[in-house]
Design an enzyme around this catalytic site. Structure first.
Site, short mmCIF file in Angstrom:
data_model
loop_
_atom_site.label_atom_id
_atom_site.label_comp_id
_atom_site.label_asym_id
_atom_site.label_seq_id
_atom_site.Cartn_x
_atom_site.Cartn_y
_atom_site.Cartn_z
N ARG A 95 42.14 41.44 46.70
CA ARG A 95 41.72 40.52 47.77
C ARG A 95 40.84 39.46 47.12
O ARG A 95 39.73 39.73 46.66
CB ARG A 95 40.96 41.25 48.87
CG ARG A 95 40.50 40.28 49.97
CD ARG A 95 40.48 40.94 51.33
NE ARG A 95 39.80 40.15 52.33
CZ ARG A 95 40.40 39.45 53.28
NH1 ARG A 95 41.71 39.42 53.37
NH2 ARG A 95 39.69 38.78 54.17
N GLN A 123 32.06 40.95 69.30
CA GLN A 123 30.98 41.60 70.04
C GLN A 123 30.84 43.11 69.81
O GLN A 123 29.75 43.61 69.66
CB GLN A 123 31.21 41.35 71.52
CG GLN A 123 29.99 40.91 72.25
CD GLN A 123 30.34 40.50 73.67
OE1 GLN A 123 31.13 39.57 73.88
NE2 GLN A 123 29.82 41.20 74.63
N TYR A 151 31.34 39.30 47.75
CA TYR A 151 30.88 40.56 47.16
C TYR A 151 30.86 40.45 45.62
O TYR A 151 31.18 39.40 45.07
CB TYR A 151 31.77 41.72 47.64
CG TYR A 151 31.59 42.02 49.11
CD1 TYR A 151 30.35 42.44 49.62
CD2 TYR A 151 32.63 41.88 50.02
CE1 TYR A 151 30.18 42.71 50.97
CE2 TYR A 151 32.46 42.14 51.38
CZ TYR A 151 31.22 42.56 51.84
OH TYR A 151 31.05 42.82 53.18
N HIS A 207 30.17 35.91 53.43
CA HIS A 207 29.39 36.30 54.62
C HIS A 207 28.26 35.32 54.89
O HIS A 207 27.78 35.22 56.01
CB HIS A 207 28.86 37.73 54.48
CG HIS A 207 29.95 38.74 54.61
ND1 HIS A 207 30.78 38.78 55.70
CD2 HIS A 207 30.38 39.71 53.78
CE1 HIS A 207 31.67 39.75 55.54
NE2 HIS A 207 31.45 40.31 54.39
N GLU A 230 34.97 37.38 49.92
CA GLU A 230 33.90 37.46 50.92
C GLU A 230 32.49 37.46 50.33
O GLU A 230 31.53 37.83 50.98
CB GLU A 230 34.09 38.70 51.82
CG GLU A 230 34.81 38.39 53.13
CD GLU A 230 36.33 38.30 52.99
OE1 GLU A 230 36.85 38.65 51.91
OE2 GLU A 230 36.98 37.84 53.94
FE1 SF4 Z 1 36.26 42.67 67.89
FE2 SF4 Z 1 37.63 43.51 70.02
FE3 SF4 Z 1 36.28 41.22 70.12
FE4 SF4 Z 1 38.52 41.45 68.67
S1 SF4 Z 1 38.34 41.60 70.89
S2 SF4 Z 1 36.65 40.51 68.01
S3 SF4 Z 1 38.32 43.53 67.91
S4 SF4 Z 1 35.41 43.26 69.87
#
Ligand code: SF4
Length: 640
Positions: free
Chosen positions: A218, A343, A170, A256, A168
């Site tokens: 990872r 979100q 890092y 990222h 990712e």
């Molecule tokens: Fe994140 Fe929930 Fe959307 Fe999945 S459904 S991406 S866990 S907010």
């Protein structure tokens, strides 16, 4: 029967009960009041539900390597005592947990850590304003030592394994890539020198944890960065990691700062599985596939086809802690699927808030969001079967109430029915499927094709009413808006009117962007978004907005900001832009310029003297989104 998924796997002296790992996620609970208690509750909730191995969020091995405020840390001896209650609680719940050893390198922020970020070379990342300090040879050795010391602490704190974070973008990944490592000493230059750092860490970690303790690495299977590590080098690195004592390779995708979406809804399910499969062909240790695997059936198939030995799912465990239990009991249709919207998880983290989930507000709130049976069973009527109403109905029914949900449309889902038909957003179908099943299971009476008014018999029968009647589209104040060529976004999504020829969309927020993408897919090629502001895609979360706008640009959809609307006629739209007046010829003009609350039914019911509540778009349109709507639903369901 998911025979591959539920078969055990042994790493050194540790046997995991199945092939699913809950991938590392920073949830940010640590920094809150009662942070440790909340974090323990979060992991225990999942440990109880058959997860093979939980991997914690990244725990910084040194202060300058921390990902920011509220990130986990394992840099000090006293951290052993701090993390012991967590490992004990997870073990008591029947789970296993690995600590992720983390160093952000140039992704760390000076403002959060109080020190300059460090990196193999002083090259700033495009997503961080701070230029990193080049590590001198002493820093390099010291950092390797911090990984080993931290691994030993993790073992003492009772963790079942450690995962070295090497993907990712890092620190470790920064050493491996020629883009970020321009050193001329033994830690840079040739590929052999660039992988010296991850190999030295892996060997010293192994030495410090002994021969019986599993060590996971990872690694980046694909950087998605121009001129970065080649595919051939990636395979060589995997082999070298195996020789350095690593037991399991977890394959990450992208940095990222990559300009290619890797985990958003737009990425097709299981899109990167072949990257892991390819690496698996070159090593004899087990390999973990990750990224956009959100279906239990797909996970089984990937394992059955021999493409990977384990599956890492992270966000699916936010959306539904019981995903594996439900799979085991063959209750797949009850799974609350992660729709990859980012979100309430990643977008929250970028705003320095703790992570939750839009479709499961309980995530991150396990201590407070327990379901208590209602003291008094009531007849509850929910009006509106959009996201807010559905969640309210689900929770009220779980608490023992008799619930009826009514909607004027022929189907449940509200505005999710618009989202689900937008290209790249079909995951919303899963949320509608989940709620449909929950209503059925909880014996909620679902009454569609029914408009409720104050005199409706259901109103008479209800002890309490929840109005979740949603929003109404805002009509912009433009002369000529009543022309026949003007439609609302609702007309278009519900296909109650036809769109012809050149299209002008008034609005540039999330709905307008979705609309443009939807119309493009339907074959409309001349589409332009107009709006007063110059920032398009407002309201879309930080982790997905850039990809949405990039996608529209690729499709040739025009975006014109800074516009003042003059009038609409049958021929098109009259605007002024940079003090110049212009006629925009358009056959169809669609308004998508915001929403207004829709509280009229609530007020009418209140006047009638009914016990009534209002949630979601009915009460507030500003800042409304699916997260707010479902959260409102959950809160009211818990309080009545
Ligand atoms: Fe994140 Fe929930 Fe959307 Fe999945 S459904 S991406 S866990 S907010």
């Amino acid at each position: 029967s998911y025979e591959h998924l539920f078969s055990p796997i042994t790493l050194r002296n540790t046997t995991l009960k199945n092939r699913v790992m809950m991938g590392s996620m920073h949830v940010g609970l640590e920094g809150e009041d009662n942070g440790m208690e909340k974090l323990i509750a979060f992991y225990v909730r999942r440990a109880k539900e058959n997860v093979g191995l939980i991997v914690t969020g990244g725990a910084a091995v040194s202060p300058e390597g921390s990902g920011g405020e509220n990130f986990m840390s394992i840099a000090e001896e006293e951290d052993i005592e701090r993390w012991t209650p967590l490992t004990k609680a997870v073990h008591d719940a029947g789970g296993k947990i690995a600590l992720q050893l983390f160093h952000a390198g140039r992704y760390a922020y000076k403002s959060m850590n109080g020190t300059d970020p460090v990196a193999p070379s002083p090259i700033k990342s495009p997503i961080n304003p701070d230029e990193p300090k080049e590590m001198n040879v002493h820093d390099v050795y010291r950092t390797i030592q911090t990984f080993a010391d931290s691994a030993k602490r993790a073992k003492h704190a009772g963790f079942d394994a450690v995962e070295i974070m090497g993907s990712e973008g890092y620190l470790i990944n920064q050493f491996i890539s020629p883009v970020t490592n321009k050193r001329t000493d033994q830690w840079g230059g040739t590929f052999e020198n660039r992988i010296h750092f991850p190999l030295a860490i892996s060997r010293l970690v192994r030495e410090y944890v002994g021969q019986h303790f599993p060590v996971i690495f990872r690694m980046s299977g694909l950087d998605l960065i121009k001129d970065s590590t080649t595919d051939e080098e990636t395979l060589l690195l995997a082999q070298q990691l195996e020789s350095s004592g690593i037991d399991l390779l977890n394959i990450g995708i992208g940095w990222h700062e990559s300009k290619v979406p890797t985990i958003s809804m737009k990425v097709p399910r299981n899109h990167f599985t072949d990257i892991a499969a390819n690496i698996k062909d070159y090593v004899s240790i087990p390999v973990v596939a990750s990224n956009r695997i959100n279906q239990i059936e797909d996970a089984e198939k990937i394992l059955a086809e021999g493409k990977a030995d384990m599956i890492s799912m992270a966000r699916p465990f936010l959306a539904d802690p019981e995903i594996l239990t439900k799979a085991k009991e063959r209750r797949e249709d009850e799974i609350n699927t992660c729709i990859a919207c980012n979100q309430a998880c990643l977008d929250h983290v970028f705003e320095s808030k703790s992570a939750s989930c839009i479709v499961n507000p309980e995530a991150g709130r396990e201590l407070i969001f327990t379901i208590e049976k209602a003291e008094q069973k009531k007849n509850i009527l929910v009006i509106g079967a959009g996201p807010a109403g559905l969640e309210a109905a689900r929770v009220a029914a779980l608490r023992g109430h008799h619930v009826t949900i009514a909607d004027k449309r022929s189907h449940i889902g509200g505005q999710f029915n618009y989202s689900r038909i937008v290209p790249g957003k079909s995951e919303f179908n899963e949320t509608i499927r989940y709620y449909k099943k929950q209503l059925e299971k909880l014996k909620v009476d679902t009454v569609c094709n029914t408009s409720i008014n104050v005199d409706h018999p259901l109103v008479e029968e209800a002890d309490e009413i929840i109005t979740a009647t949603g929003i109404i589209p805002r009509e912009p104040d433009i002369p000529g808006l009543k022309e026949n060529n003007v439609l609302t976004y609702q007309d278009v999504f519900e296909e109650t009117a036809s769109v012809t020829g050149t299209v002008a969309i008034i609005g540039g927020g999330g709905i307008a962007c979705d609309l443009a993408s939807f119309l493009y897919e339907k074959g409309h090629s001349e589409i332009t978004l107009f709006q007063r502001s110059t920032t398009f895609g407002r309201g879309i979360g930080r982790t997905t907005r850039w990809a949405t706008l990039l996608d529209l640009k690729k499709k040739g959809i025009h975006m014109v900001g800074g516009v003042t609307y003059k009038k609409i006629t049958a021929k098109g739209l009259h605007i002024s832009l940079d003090d110049q007046e212009e006629w925009i010829e358009a056959d169809t003009i669609i308004t998508a310029s915001g929403q207004l609350p829709n509280p009229s039914l609530y007020h009418a019911l209140s006047e009638k003297g009914k016990e009534v509540h209002m949630i979601g778009g009915a009460s507030k349109a500003l800042g409304l989104n699916a997260e707010v709507a479902i959260y409102d639903g959950t809160m009211i369901g818990r309080s009545i």
